[in-house]
Scaffold this motif. Structure first.
Motif, mmCIF file in Angstrom:
data_model
loop_
_atom_site.group_PDB
_atom_site.id
_atom_site.type_symbol
_atom_site.label_atom_id
_atom_site.label_comp_id
_atom_site.label_asym_id
_atom_site.label_seq_id
_atom_site.Cartn_x
_atom_site.Cartn_y
_atom_site.Cartn_z
ATOM 1 N N VAL A 391 -113.484 -60.959 -0.581
ATOM 2 C CA VAL A 391 -113.351 -61.236 -2.015
ATOM 3 C C VAL A 391 -111.878 -61.239 -2.430
ATOM 4 C CG1 VAL A 391 -113.747 -60.268 -4.311
ATOM 5 C CG2 VAL A 391 -115.640 -60.462 -2.696
ATOM 6 N N VAL A 392 -111.133 -60.255 -1.992
ATOM 7 C CA VAL A 392 -109.728 -60.170 -2.393
ATOM 8 C C VAL A 392 -108.929 -61.330 -1.786
ATOM 9 C CG1 VAL A 392 -107.644 -58.750 -2.357
ATOM 10 C CG2 VAL A 392 -109.867 -57.677 -2.691
ATOM 11 N N LEU A 393 -109.211 -61.691 -0.543
ATOM 12 C CA LEU A 393 -108.543 -62.850 0.046
ATOM 13 C C LEU A 393 -108.901 -64.125 -0.716
ATOM 14 C CD1 LEU A 393 -108.843 -62.226 3.909
ATOM 15 C CD2 LEU A 393 -106.890 -61.783 2.403
ATOM 16 N N GLY A 394 -110.153 -64.231 -1.169
ATOM 17 C CA GLY A 394 -110.564 -65.373 -1.981
ATOM 18 C C GLY A 394 -109.790 -65.447 -3.280
ATOM 19 N N ALA A 395 -109.511 -64.296 -3.871
ATOM 20 C CA ALA A 395 -108.715 -64.264 -5.104
ATOM 21 C C ALA A 395 -107.303 -64.773 -4.855
ATOM 22 C CB ALA A 395 -108.666 -62.834 -5.653
ATOM 23 N N TYR A 396 -106.688 -64.346 -3.772
ATOM 24 C CA TYR A 396 -105.339 -64.825 -3.449
ATOM 25 C C TYR A 396 -105.328 -66.335 -3.240
ATOM 26 C CZ TYR A 396 -103.993 -59.930 -2.690
ATOM 27 O OH TYR A 396 -103.732 -58.589 -2.847
ATOM 28 N N ARG A 397 -106.340 -66.857 -2.520
ATOM 29 C CA ARG A 397 -106.384 -68.298 -2.263
ATOM 30 C C ARG A 397 -106.620 -69.071 -3.562
ATOM 31 N NH1 ARG A 397 -110.221 -66.544 2.019
ATOM 32 N NH2 ARG A 397 -108.970 -66.108 3.874
ATOM 33 N N GLY A 398 -107.503 -68.560 -4.422
ATOM 34 C CA GLY A 398 -107.768 -69.230 -5.687
ATOM 35 C C GLY A 398 -106.543 -69.309 -6.568
ATOM 36 N N ALA A 399 -105.660 -68.329 -6.447
ATOM 37 C CA ALA A 399 -104.410 -68.331 -7.208
ATOM 38 C C ALA A 399 -103.350 -69.207 -6.551
ATOM 39 C CB ALA A 399 -103.887 -66.904 -7.345
ATOM 40 N N GLY A 400 -103.676 -69.763 -5.371
ATOM 41 C CA GLY A 400 -102.687 -70.545 -4.633
ATOM 42 C C GLY A 400 -101.730 -69.684 -3.849
ATOM 43 N N ASN A 401 -101.972 -68.382 -3.829
ATOM 44 C CA ASN A 401 -101.093 -67.443 -3.134
ATOM 45 C C ASN A 401 -101.567 -67.280 -1.698
ATOM 46 O OD1 ASN A 401 -99.182 -65.505 -2.579
ATOM 47 N ND2 ASN A 401 -99.656 -64.226 -4.345
ATOM 48 N N THR A 402 -101.544 -68.381 -0.956
ATOM 49 C CA THR A 402 -102.110 -68.374 0.392
ATOM 50 C C THR A 402 -101.229 -67.605 1.379
ATOM 51 O OG1 THR A 402 -101.104 -70.575 0.656
ATOM 52 C CG2 THR A 402 -103.454 -70.482 0.136
ATOM 53 N N LYS A 403 -99.950 -67.423 1.068
ATOM 54 C CA LYS A 403 -99.102 -66.639 1.967
ATOM 55 C C LYS A 403 -99.535 -65.171 1.987
ATOM 56 C CE LYS A 403 -95.038 -69.605 1.424
ATOM 57 N NZ LYS A 403 -93.638 -69.703 0.944
ATOM 58 N N THR A 404 -99.936 -64.664 0.836
ATOM 59 C CA THR A 404 -100.417 -63.283 0.781
ATOM 60 C C THR A 404 -101.708 -63.129 1.573
ATOM 61 O OG1 THR A 404 -99.427 -62.992 -1.401
ATOM 62 C CG2 THR A 404 -101.096 -61.396 -0.746
ATOM 63 N N ALA A 405 -102.618 -64.097 1.407
ATOM 64 C CA ALA A 405 -103.856 -64.066 2.188
ATOM 65 C C ALA A 405 -103.558 -64.102 3.678
ATOM 66 C CB ALA A 405 -104.750 -65.243 1.791
ATOM 67 N N LEU A 406 -102.574 -64.918 4.061
ATOM 68 C CA LEU A 406 -102.158 -64.976 5.465
ATOM 69 C C LEU A 406 -101.686 -63.610 5.943
ATOM 70 C CD1 LEU A 406 -101.183 -66.335 8.106
ATOM 71 C CD2 LEU A 406 -99.082 -66.966 6.892
ATOM 72 N N GLY A 407 -100.877 -62.947 5.137
ATOM 73 C CA GLY A 407 -100.323 -61.655 5.541
ATOM 74 C C GLY A 407 -101.391 -60.616 5.827
ATOM 75 N N PHE A 408 -102.404 -60.536 4.968
ATOM 76 C CA PHE A 408 -103.420 -59.503 5.176
ATOM 77 C C PHE A 408 -104.426 -59.898 6.256
ATOM 78 C CE2 PHE A 408 -101.823 -58.307 0.952
ATOM 79 C CZ PHE A 408 -101.416 -57.024 1.273
ATOM 80 N N SER A 409 -104.595 -61.187 6.490
ATOM 81 C CA SER A 409 -105.398 -61.602 7.634
ATOM 82 C C SER A 409 -104.701 -61.210 8.932
ATOM 83 C CB SER A 409 -105.644 -63.109 7.611
ATOM 84 O OG SER A 409 -106.494 -63.462 6.554
ATOM 85 N N LEU A 410 -103.377 -61.405 8.965
ATOM 86 C CA LEU A 410 -102.615 -60.980 10.144
ATOM 87 C C LEU A 410 -102.707 -59.476 10.347
ATOM 88 C CD1 LEU A 410 -99.360 -63.158 9.783
ATOM 89 C CD2 LEU A 410 -101.262 -63.493 11.372
ATOM 90 N N MET A 411 -102.663 -58.737 9.253
ATOM 91 C CA MET A 411 -102.788 -57.283 9.361
ATOM 92 C C MET A 411 -104.130 -56.894 9.984
ATOM 93 S SD MET A 411 -102.831 -54.374 6.340
ATOM 94 C CE MET A 411 -101.095 -54.547 5.956
ATOM 95 N N ALA A 412 -105.206 -57.519 9.492
ATOM 96 C CA ALA A 412 -106.538 -57.179 10.000
ATOM 97 C C ALA A 412 -106.669 -57.486 11.484
ATOM 98 C CB ALA A 412 -107.603 -57.931 9.201
ATOM 99 N N LEU A 413 -106.119 -58.634 11.899
ATOM 100 C CA LEU A 413 -106.325 -59.083 13.278
ATOM 101 C C LEU A 413 -105.300 -58.509 14.246
ATOM 102 C CD1 LEU A 413 -107.139 -62.814 12.517
ATOM 103 C CD2 LEU A 413 -108.724 -61.123 13.450
#
Length: 476
Positions: A391-413
């Motif tokens: 949900v939170v990653l979806g919020a970042y993408r919806g705002a166009g803030n895809t770099k932030t979503a990238l950062g936390f995906s990298l953290m998880a993986l």
């Protein structure tokens, strides 16, 4: 939010039905065939993820222009996204077809796996890559409709595609010789007659890939028809497919981080697969089967995440940041609650669930079931965190803030998952259990980080003009 989310959940459930149908029938074919899909999927996902990131950009821009009241710009961006991603899909499909052998050659494999599984994985991948443009075609259609606020039409198109795949799978895998479908239906006489007329003996794993290719092609043709010839969703015109450098640049700016996010996810999967294939075939098959089941229970979180993407995009486009934030909070709490309930069911009934997908009656099948049940039980620990993170990653993408979503995906993986698996397997000596435990940790780490950053509130900005432009992009 729920109006948007439930068709997405059903659509993603149907998406998983593709994989589950393949797994069920290939599980009746051989454990090696199931293992082949375990090897093939992360390598396929590596190339497909590049185009997938740009569908996120299209969805975000369409949502924000729609929220801003600029339907003409939304239509034009939709056409540009379809054109750009289609060209990219042709290139990636050709690249994947040629690179199948070298990609599989990078994986260090157990001798048994190299002999029994790798050749089947190569057969599956080559056929699959031939259908890449059709696969991307539906993804683009679905993303554009979602950005517009219509999630039901993609659901219905996906239903048509899945039904076609389910019908074709057993026929193309087994042919008309030893096809278990006819035995299940009590139609052995029809089976004998069809074989006498056609002599078709089936294609094994290649048949599973071909069934998917044909079904995806049907979905893409219907989706393109909807976009160009109906009043549903964005109103596309042929003139909108001609490349506009400024619009493509905006799609690329937003899409590249999403493409990197999905690509690094694929690289993480490949890295994990490289660790998994050092084990014998039952563990490899259990890893693939377990991941497919996890992808099934992942659906409620993914549906809420994609609905949040649209809600945040349209509300930020309409300059309603506080309403966007409330949608995120509601979706996150709902996602965590639903996923917790799913976790309880999966933990209690792990062995019966995995047994459905392995029915060959061999020693390898029994060992695969044992490992898969353990894997599923351990992964239930992370389910609620998956709901929050998506949900939170979806919020970042919806705002166009895809770099932030990238950062936390990298953290998880790459912080929570890959190093943990490597340590537990090769240093601590936990064996297969180390695989399962390490896989569970990633989303927990990512969820804590993503929520902490979200609470700062710096994500509440639109990537389109504050005022409606009345379709000036299309006019330009």
């Amino acid at each position: 939010m729920f109006t948007l989310a439930w068709p997405i959940v059903v659509t993603e459930l149907l998406q998983v039905a593709y994989n589950l149908a393949d797994t069920i029938w290939l599980g009746r074919y051989s454990a090696a065939a199931v293992g082949a899909m375990s090897l093939a999927f992360p390598l396929i996902f590596l190339l497909l993820s590049v185009g997938g990131g740009f569908t996120v950009a299209g969805s975000t821009l369409v949502a924000q222009y729609t929220g801003a009241g600029s339907d003409g710009d939304a239509d034009f961006v939709a056409g540009q996204t379809l054109s750009f991603v289609t060209k990219l899909a042709v290139v990636l499909g050709a690249l994947g077809f040629v690179a199948t052998g070298p990609l599989l050659g990078l994986l260090p494999t157990d001798p048994e796996t190299a002999r029994e599984v790798v050749p089947l994985a190569a057969d599956y991948m080559r056929v699959f890559f031939l259908g890449t443009p059709f696969l991307f075609g539906f993804f683009v259609f679905s993303a554009l409709m979602r950005g517009y606020g219509d999630t039901r039409t993609p659901m219905l198109v996906m239903l048509l595609s899945v039904v076609l795949n389910v019908v074709l799978d057993p026929i193309l895998i087994f042919g008309f010789t030893e096809n278990p479908l006819f035995s299940m239906l009590g139609a052995e006489a029809l089976q004998t007659s069809l074989f006498a007329e056609t002599g078709f003996e089936g294609m094994g794993v290649e048949g599973a890939a071909l069934a998917t290719l044909v079904a995806r092609a049907a979905a893409t043709f219907v989706g393109v028809y909807v976009l160009f010839a109906t009043a549903l969703g964005p109103d596309l015109r042929l003139s909108y497919l001609s490349t506009d450098s400024d619009t493509v640049r905006k799609i690329v700016d937003i899409g590249v981080p999403s493409a990197l996010e999905q690509s690094t996810s694929a690289l993480a999967m490949i890295t994990l697969t490289a660790m998994v294939v050092t084990f014998a075939t039952p563990v490899v098959a259990a890893y693939g089967l377990g991941n497919r089941l996890i992808s099934l229970v992942f659906l409620p979180a993914m549906g809420l995440g994609r609905a949040t993407n649209t809600m945040v995009g349209q509300n930020l486009g309409a300059q309603k940041a506080e309403r966007a934030e409330r949608a995120v909070q509601l979706a996150a709490s709902t996602g965590a609650g639903v996923m917790f309930c799913v976790a309880i069911v999966a933990y209690l009934f792990a062995e019966p669930i995995v047994s459905v997908f392995m029915a060959t009656g061999t020693a390898d099948a029994a060992e695969t079931i044992r490992h898969s049940a353990e894997y599923l039980r351990i992964r239930t620990v992370e389910f609620a965190f998956i709901g929050v993170l998506q949900v939170v990653l979806g919020a970042y993408r919806g705002a166009g803030n895809t770099k932030t979503a990238l950062g936390f995906s990298l953290m998880a993986l790459w912080v929570g998952r890959v190093p943990t698996v490597a340590y537990l397997v090769f240093v601590a000596g936990w064996g297969p259990t180390g695989l399962w435990v390490g896989m569970a940790l990633g989303n927990i780490v990512g969820a804590f980080g993503a929520v902490a950053w979200f609470l700062r509130g710096t994500w509440k900005e639109s990537v389109v003009d504050d005022k409606p432009t009345g379709g000036t992009l299309a006019e330009d």
